[in-house]
Design a protein around this motif. Structure first.
Motif, PDB file in Angstrom:
ATOM      1  N   SER A  32       0.861  -1.193   0.000  1.00 16.88           N
ATOM      2  CA  SER A  32       0.000   0.000   0.000  1.00 16.88           C
ATOM      3  C   SER A  32       0.891   1.234   0.000  1.00 16.88           C
ATOM      4  O   SER A  32       1.962   1.237   0.616  1.00 16.88           O
ATOM      5  CB  SER A  32      -0.939  -0.013   1.201  1.00 16.88           C
ATOM      6  OG  SER A  32      -0.192  -0.054   2.389  1.00 16.88           O
ATOM      7  N   PRO A  33       0.477   2.285  -0.721  1.00 21.26           N
ATOM      8  CA  PRO A  33       1.373   3.418  -0.935  1.00 21.26           C
ATOM      9  C   PRO A  33       1.478   4.329   0.282  1.00 21.26           C
ATOM     10  O   PRO A  33       0.488   4.567   0.976  1.00 21.26           O
ATOM     11  CB  PRO A  33       0.701   4.158  -2.102  1.00 21.26           C
ATOM     12  CG  PRO A  33      -0.748   3.825  -1.978  1.00 21.26           C
ATOM     13  CD  PRO A  33      -0.820   2.437  -1.418  1.00 21.26           C
ATOM     14  N   GLY A  34       2.682   4.862   0.540  1.00 21.31           N
ATOM     15  CA  GLY A  34       2.866   5.926   1.519  1.00 21.31           C
ATOM     16  C   GLY A  34       2.337   7.237   0.953  1.00 21.31           C
ATOM     17  O   GLY A  34       1.880   7.303  -0.193  1.00 21.31           O
ATOM     18  N   ALA A  35       2.423   8.302   1.740  1.00 17.54           N
ATOM     19  CA  ALA A  35       1.777   9.574   1.395  1.00 17.54           C
ATOM     20  C   ALA A  35       2.290  10.152   0.073  1.00 17.54           C
ATOM     21  O   ALA A  35       1.534  10.789  -0.651  1.00 17.54           O
ATOM     22  CB  ALA A  35       1.979  10.580   2.518  1.00 17.54           C
ATOM     23  N   SER A  36       3.574   9.939  -0.248  1.00 15.59           N
ATOM     24  CA  SER A  36       4.140  10.513  -1.482  1.00 15.59           C
ATOM     25  C   SER A  36       4.331   9.463  -2.564  1.00 15.59           C
ATOM     26  O   SER A  36       5.027   9.695  -3.543  1.00 15.59           O
ATOM     27  CB  SER A  36       5.489  11.171  -1.181  1.00 15.59           C
ATOM     28  OG  SER A  36       5.316  12.235  -0.280  1.00 15.59           O
ATOM     29  N   GLU A  37       3.706   8.288  -2.368  1.00 13.67           N
ATOM     30  CA  GLU A  37       3.971   7.165  -3.268  1.00 13.67           C
ATOM     31  C   GLU A  37       2.804   6.863  -4.208  1.00 13.67           C
ATOM     32  O   GLU A  37       1.651   7.175  -3.922  1.00 13.67           O
ATOM     33  CB  GLU A  37       4.307   5.913  -2.447  1.00 13.67           C
ATOM     34  CG  GLU A  37       5.670   6.020  -1.764  1.00 13.67           C
ATOM     35  CD  GLU A  37       6.027   4.748  -1.014  1.00 13.67           C
ATOM     36  OE1 GLU A  37       7.222   4.452  -0.915  1.00 13.67           O
ATOM     37  OE2 GLU A  37       5.107   4.046  -0.531  1.00 13.67           O
ATOM     38  N   LEU A  38       3.185   6.216  -5.303  1.00 14.67           N
ATOM     39  CA  LEU A  38       2.212   5.685  -6.248  1.00 14.67           C
ATOM     40  C   LEU A  38       2.052   4.189  -6.001  1.00 14.67           C
ATOM     41  O   LEU A  38       3.031   3.492  -5.746  1.00 14.67           O
ATOM     42  CB  LEU A  38       2.707   5.875  -7.693  1.00 14.67           C
ATOM     43  CG  LEU A  38       3.245   7.238  -8.095  1.00 14.67           C
ATOM     44  CD1 LEU A  38       3.680   7.212  -9.566  1.00 14.67           C
ATOM     45  CD2 LEU A  38       2.217   8.319  -7.841  1.00 14.67           C
ATOM     46  N   HIS A  39       0.828   3.710  -6.109  1.00 17.84           N
ATOM     47  CA  HIS A  39       0.555   2.266  -6.082  1.00 17.84           C
ATOM     48  C   HIS A  39       0.326   1.854  -7.531  1.00 17.84           C
ATOM     49  O   HIS A  39      -0.602   2.334  -8.173  1.00 17.84           O
ATOM     50  CB  HIS A  39      -0.675   1.999  -5.215  1.00 17.84           C
ATOM     51  CG  HIS A  39      -0.986   0.543  -5.056  1.00 17.84           C
ATOM     52  ND1 HIS A  39      -2.165   0.091  -4.514  1.00 17.84           N
ATOM     53  CD2 HIS A  39      -0.273  -0.578  -5.344  1.00 17.84           C
ATOM     54  CE1 HIS A  39      -2.167  -1.233  -4.490  1.00 17.84           C
ATOM     55  NE2 HIS A  39      -1.039  -1.659  -4.994  1.00 17.84           N
ATOM     56  N   VAL A  40       1.194   1.005  -8.044  1.00 18.08           N
ATOM     57  CA  VAL A  40       1.217   0.722  -9.473  1.00 18.08           C
ATOM     58  C   VAL A  40       0.897  -0.749  -9.745  1.00 18.08           C
ATOM     59  O   VAL A  40       1.425  -1.642  -9.079  1.00 18.08           O
ATOM     60  CB  VAL A  40       2.616   1.056 -10.065  1.00 18.08           C
ATOM     61  CG1 VAL A  40       2.686   0.693 -11.549  1.00 18.08           C
ATOM     62  CG2 VAL A  40       2.954   2.525  -9.851  1.00 18.08           C
ATOM     63  N   ARG A  41       0.028  -0.961 -10.726  1.00 15.26           N
ATOM     64  CA  ARG A  41      -0.145  -2.312 -11.265  1.00 15.26           C
ATOM     65  C   ARG A  41       0.916  -2.505 -12.332  1.00 15.26           C
ATOM     66  O   ARG A  41       0.917  -1.808 -13.352  1.00 15.26           O
ATOM     67  CB  ARG A  41      -1.546  -2.460 -11.876  1.00 15.26           C
ATOM     68  CG  ARG A  41      -1.797  -3.848 -12.508  1.00 15.26           C
ATOM     69  CD  ARG A  41      -3.244  -4.016 -12.967  1.00 15.26           C
ATOM     70  NE  ARG A  41      -3.574  -3.151 -14.097  1.00 15.26           N
ATOM     71  CZ  ARG A  41      -3.352  -3.464 -15.384  1.00 15.26           C
ATOM     72  NH1 ARG A  41      -2.795  -4.620 -15.697  1.00 15.26           N
ATOM     73  NH2 ARG A  41      -3.679  -2.607 -16.350  1.00 15.26           N
ATOM     74  N   VAL A  42       1.851  -3.423 -12.099  1.00 15.57           N
ATOM     75  CA  VAL A  42       2.934  -3.666 -13.047  1.00 15.57           C
ATOM     76  C   VAL A  42       2.377  -4.437 -14.247  1.00 15.57           C
ATOM     77  O   VAL A  42       1.716  -5.460 -14.077  1.00 15.57           O
ATOM     78  CB  VAL A  42       4.072  -4.476 -12.379  1.00 15.57           C
ATOM     79  CG1 VAL A  42       5.141  -4.848 -13.403  1.00 15.57           C
ATOM     80  CG2 VAL A  42       4.669  -3.705 -11.216  1.00 15.57           C
ATOM     81  N   CYS A  43       2.631  -3.921 -15.430  1.00 12.11           N
ATOM     82  CA  CYS A  43       2.215  -4.634 -16.644  1.00 12.11           C
ATOM     83  C   CYS A  43       3.386  -5.386 -17.272  1.00 12.11           C
ATOM     84  O   CYS A  43       3.212  -6.469 -17.821  1.00 12.11           O
ATOM     85  CB  CYS A  43       1.632  -3.652 -17.656  1.00 12.11           C
ATOM     86  SG  CYS A  43       0.147  -2.837 -17.021  1.00 12.11           S
ATOM     87  N   ALA A  44       4.578  -4.800 -17.188  1.00 17.94           N
ATOM     88  CA  ALA A  44       5.758  -5.439 -17.773  1.00 17.94           C
ATOM     89  C   ALA A  44       6.990  -4.974 -17.001  1.00 17.94           C
ATOM     90  O   ALA A  44       6.986  -3.908 -16.379  1.00 17.94           O
ATOM     91  CB  ALA A  44       5.893  -5.067 -19.248  1.00 17.94           C
ATOM     92  N   ALA A  45       8.034  -5.795 -17.047  1.00 19.46           N
ATOM     93  CA  ALA A  45       9.279  -5.466 -16.338  1.00 19.46           C
ATOM     94  C   ALA A  45      10.462  -5.901 -17.192  1.00 19.46           C
ATOM     95  O   ALA A  45      10.436  -6.984 -17.781  1.00 19.46           O
ATOM     96  CB  ALA A  45       9.335  -6.162 -14.979  1.00 19.46           C
ATOM     97  N   GLY A  46      11.487  -5.058 -17.272  1.00 23.97           N
ATOM     98  CA  GLY A  46      12.702  -5.433 -17.984  1.00 23.97           C
ATOM     99  C   GLY A  46      13.533  -6.401 -17.164  1.00 23.97           C
ATOM    100  O   GLY A  46      13.541  -6.342 -15.930  1.00 23.97           O
ATOM    101  N   LEU A  47      14.209  -7.317 -17.859  1.00 22.15           N
ATOM    102  CA  LEU A  47      15.128  -8.241 -17.191  1.00 22.15           C
ATOM    103  C   LEU A  47      16.543  -7.698 -17.353  1.00 22.15           C
ATOM    104  O   LEU A  47      16.919  -7.234 -18.435  1.00 22.15           O
ATOM    105  CB  LEU A  47      15.011  -9.622 -17.843  1.00 22.15           C
ATOM    106  CG  LEU A  47      15.848 -10.750 -17.219  1.00 22.15           C
ATOM    107  CD1 LEU A  47      15.340 -11.112 -15.829  1.00 22.15           C
ATOM    108  CD2 LEU A  47      15.821 -11.991 -18.125  1.00 22.15           C
ATOM    109  N   ASN A  48      17.303  -7.745 -16.264  1.00 24.79           N
ATOM    110  CA  ASN A  48      18.667  -7.218 -16.299  1.00 24.79           C
ATOM    111  C   ASN A  48      19.663  -8.244 -15.790  1.00 24.79           C
ATOM    112  O   ASN A  48      19.306  -9.146 -15.032  1.00 24.79           O
ATOM    113  CB  ASN A  48      18.752  -5.941 -15.448  1.00 24.79           C
ATOM    114  CG  ASN A  48      18.060  -4.777 -16.107  1.00 24.79           C
ATOM    115  OD1 ASN A  48      18.592  -4.161 -17.014  1.00 24.79           O
ATOM    116  ND2 ASN A  48      16.829  -4.489 -15.678  1.00 24.79           N
TER     117      ASN A  48
END
Lengths: 329, 329
Positions: free
Chosen positions: B24-40
């Motif tokens: 859950s997001p803190g006061a200055s944070e975004l709660h994001v649904r991840v759709c894709a992620a890069g692999l490193n």
């Protein structure tokens, strides 16, 4: 005029007092009567055949810094006139009774200093100023690690750091010489008698575990790996001298994880516009501190030019604390 | 929500799809649904136990970059709102269906890109931008040497140099991958099949004898000595990766005489204020170029999160040209 010219073969090179033709100034140049010249390790290296002069400097007359009196000026000179007392760096040829240099490469001698004192200033302070301030970006409150802190550049660097509000941790191989370091405001003087040297833990202890923010390395060789270990995150290492050797193993993992920056620097081979820019910055930023007595010359001894062999032997033996100066007077 | 969690013992680590509690997001944070992620490569290293996550990131869920949709925002968030498409870097935990991050660490997804494309941007371009522009100070007309130019960061760096008016000389170990380099504006692609590699002479030949002004070294190991040989006077070397090894002999004489600067850099372990500052600089300087299509994603393949083992094997085999992306869709 007289000059000190390199004579003799490989391994037996000496500096001999000889006659030479006096130079004449170009339109933007000063014609200077040299009164005194600082001796540098680079002169010793040049004598031994390891550090040739740049192409625009005399090849067989060493000498990188001087103080003297302006004899005459070129037609376009605006900053100085005959009779002015000046000091400066040259690519070579300062071991001479006269020289010429561009007016923007000369600095006025601070009032209250004689020529021998002034001749001890340019190389030490311009090297330290360029490396620590212009390139290293030293800030008040930082800790600076200075190797060979009792040398000419080392002592100037320590005094410059004190003036800038930075704490100095200095290293040296000689307890007697290192004892002088407190005179220059060095907070922690670390004796390094072993080879390879061990000082990283002591630097950490002196900085509450953080390490040094900036390092002035006049030694190189096996000092480098230990210097990197002694640095704080984002620490900057200025590599200025290599008396202990040209190569060392580099721990790139440490450089990367601690985000260190290692910069090699040398003044002598720079193009003229960079030398002029350095001198002009020094006139604005260093000269006021020299005039205020905050950045004094640190002089080991003043010897006549005729005693250059004695001066070279003293330097070869790592005896000097601060600068050796040669004088015509 | 689902995450990819590190499971299994030393030598047999795998990433397993498991359930986890949604953040859950803190006061200055975004709660994001991840759709894709890069692999490193860092994910691979973390999986093998060689690159632990920073203390403020999940320890057992890799993933350094993502693109997704804002589900909700904290009370003090002003820059984004629910429904916005965002992308960004995190210290770990991006291999997850949801994550939270500070609003000043998020970037809007450029119009015209889908989530899989956007997930290929942050790590590659922010690393290249930080190293070449912010720290390396790349200038129009300079020559930049980029090692592993067909990698994710390498290709992004080449495209960024093209946008900045700099010429690129790139190296790689695979002729097939290197053939793609002309698509990114690489002027000279140098195949380096031997170990140690030999490219310094070819870099000099490509620069009229001068050498490279700036280098982005993603390889380390025995590339470093050759890289230093390939540099122009006052050249800057940015050390970003060490896939070829952590140590090398350092020719300090070369560093000094050529006045080289070597800087180690890493993004992941930086304090939050530096990460925020980098993202804000990128929003001003990179995002307009991304929107203009000048800095496109370079994508090797997009695979579902359930096929992560296949993606890891492909990366382990050094097969990818550009980025591998994992997608929940």
């Amino acid at each position: 005029m007289k000059v000190l010219r390199i004579r003799g073969g490989k391994g037996s090179e000496t500096l001999a007092l000889e006659d030479a033709e006096a130079p004449s100034p170009g339109a933007s140049e000063l014609h200077v009567r040299v009164c005194a010249a600082g001796l540098n390790r680079a002169d010793l290296m040049q004598l031994r055949g390891h550090y040739p002069a740049p192409p625009d400097a005399p090849q067989d007359v060493p000498g990188l810094e001087f103080a003297g009196e302006v004899l005459a000026v070129g037609a376009r000179v605006r900053r100085f006139r005959a009779g002015d007392r000046v000091m400066g760096l040259v690519g070579g040829g300062a071991f001479s009774e006269q020289l010429v240099l561009h007016e923007r490469e000369a600095l006025p001698v601070p009032e209250g200093l004689d020529f021998a004192q002034a001749a001890a200033l340019p190389e030490a302070y311009l090297t330290a100023f360029d490396a620590l301030v212009l390139q290293g970006g030293v800030q008040a409150g930082e800790t600076v690690l200075i190797h060979a802190v009792a040398s000419g550049v080392g002592s100037a660097a320590a005094l410059l750091c004190r003036a800038a509000g930075a704490q100095v941790v200095g290293t040296g191989r000689n307890a007697h010489k290192l004892a002088r370091a407190k005179d220059w405001g060095v907070a922690h003087a670390l004796l390094c008698e072993q080879s390879p040297p061990h000082f990283a833990e002591r630097v950490r202890a002196a900085t509450g575990g953080r390490g040094a923010d900036l390092a002035l390395d006049l030694v190189g060789g096996d000092y480098l790996p230990e210097t990197l270990q002694a640095m704080a995150p984002r620490g900057r290492v200025m590599l200025v001298g290599l008396v202990a050797g040209r190569t060392a193993p580099l721990d790139m993992g440490l450089v990367l994880s601690r985000r260190l920056r290692l910069t090699g620097t040398v003044l002598r081979s720079r193009p003229q516009e960079e030398k002029m820019a350095l001198v002009q910055a020094a006139e604005r930023q260093l000269l006021p501190l020299m005039r205020a007595g905050v950045l004094p010359p640190v002089i080991d001894a003043v010897l006549p030019f005729s005693a250059v062999s004695e001066a070279l032997a003293r330097m070869q033996g790592n005896a000097p604390v601060g600068k050796l100066v040669l004088s015509w007077e």
